[in-house]
Design an enzyme around this catalytic site. Sequence first.
Site, PDB file in Angstrom:
ATOM      1  CB  CYS A 113       2.777  10.858 -16.587  1.00 31.61           C
ATOM      2  SG  CYS A 113       3.310  10.702 -14.870  1.00 31.61           S
ATOM      3  CG  ASP A 137      -2.570   5.422 -13.936  1.00 32.39           C
ATOM      4  OD1 ASP A 137      -1.575   5.090 -13.283  1.00 32.39           O
ATOM      5  OD2 ASP A 137      -2.686   6.535 -14.494  1.00 32.39           O
ATOM      6  CG  HIS A 166       0.887   5.977 -15.512  1.00 30.46           C
ATOM      7  ND1 HIS A 166      -0.025   6.969 -15.209  1.00 30.46           N
ATOM      8  CD2 HIS A 166       2.073   6.601 -15.719  1.00 30.46           C
ATOM      9  CE1 HIS A 166       0.584   8.146 -15.217  1.00 30.46           C
ATOM     10  NE2 HIS A 166       1.863   7.950 -15.541  1.00 30.46           N
TER      11      HIS A 166
END
Length: 419
Positions: A234, A327, A361
């Site tokens: 991320c 995601d 994600h």
Amino acid sequence: MAKLMAAPLSALVDEPVHIQVTGLAPFQVVCLQASLKDEKENMFVSKAYYKASETGQVDLERDPSLGGDYMGVHPMGLFWSLKPEKLLSRLAKKDVNIPYQVHIELSEPHFPIKGIVVSPPMDSLTLERWYVAPGVTRIPVKEGRLRGALFLPPGEGPFPGIIDLFGSTGGLIEFRASLLASHGFAALALAYWGYDDLPSYLDKVDLEYFEEGAEFLLRHPKVLGPGVGVVSVCRGAEIGLSMAINLKQIKATVLINGPNFVTSDPHVYHGQVNHPVPCNIEYVITNAFGFAEFYRAYEETADKDSKYCFPIEKAQGHFLFVVGEDDKNLNSKVHAHQATAQLIRSGKKNWTLLSYPGAGHLIEPPYAPLCSASRIPYVIPSIYWGGEAVQHAAAQEHSWKEIQKFLREHLLPDVSSQL
């Protein structure tokens, strides 16, 4: 008499467990339930129904679940299908030196109805799931500006060095670094905001801080030079990519669902400033559950010649892109394809792309339950991360092996002698 068995009873969280039942009646249907409490006393529970063989046995490596939280043959399904009783809780280990206690129960099938007394379990057992292997050492890091925790494998080494970075949750997150150390890496879990005396929020990303982290690792007598690796997810992957481009010490970079541009706070390195991309807040979706999906917020970067993209072709090291195609926080599939296209146009072959349909994600080490939505600091409403449980679990199991293989290949001088 029915007997529930599991082996090993104590293991690392990324190691599989073989669960079996014996002593049942032929073709008897039973319920297996797993439960654990995290450090905040949040309960996570899963269950599945199995039919015994004609000899009265159930073997999770062979037999399919008929229903419950998953269906089909999934030997570790009871672990990755764990769900929080308290909505928006994420299972994320704080103190890695204390294992999770996973309680497994064998019982008659039942449906929880108020007032109905459920018969006691036929058998039960408790498993220890560790984040540190025996002999792994944790060393708190408070040197100069640096804040974090260094995990060293047992032995003299030297070991390949890794900087481990997480994203927008802030603080110090150690569970991935401790597992990497358990598999032979000297891993520095590096905090960069929201921890100790670090800033309580970010207004810039100072790449010199991360360079200090790389130099700290390389000075350690048990760390193998001449360079180090980065494992990042991320916002951490945004920083990891920027590090790989700007810092000569970075030789291998794992980017898990990250952007290929600056998202919100400028990156600064020796006076050079890389400014963030405009965020199209009008493209943020609030889904049917009331959770925010941010994956369309940076559509201005979608053009292949976008002026906002990092100059990844300048990096000297190697890249492993890990992408969850479901995601919902970042359009990480598009960002990874953009980055690899830049490398191809520059004649570079220093990259590998792993792209997983149905994965969300938060791709974590194997058997961690899918967290499809949770809260993070300063963001309202809660964020939807995406992912389908079965596909996400498969992605975690496959990518974790590939991450370690990639790091060994590019950080060890002769990987063939290490395998």
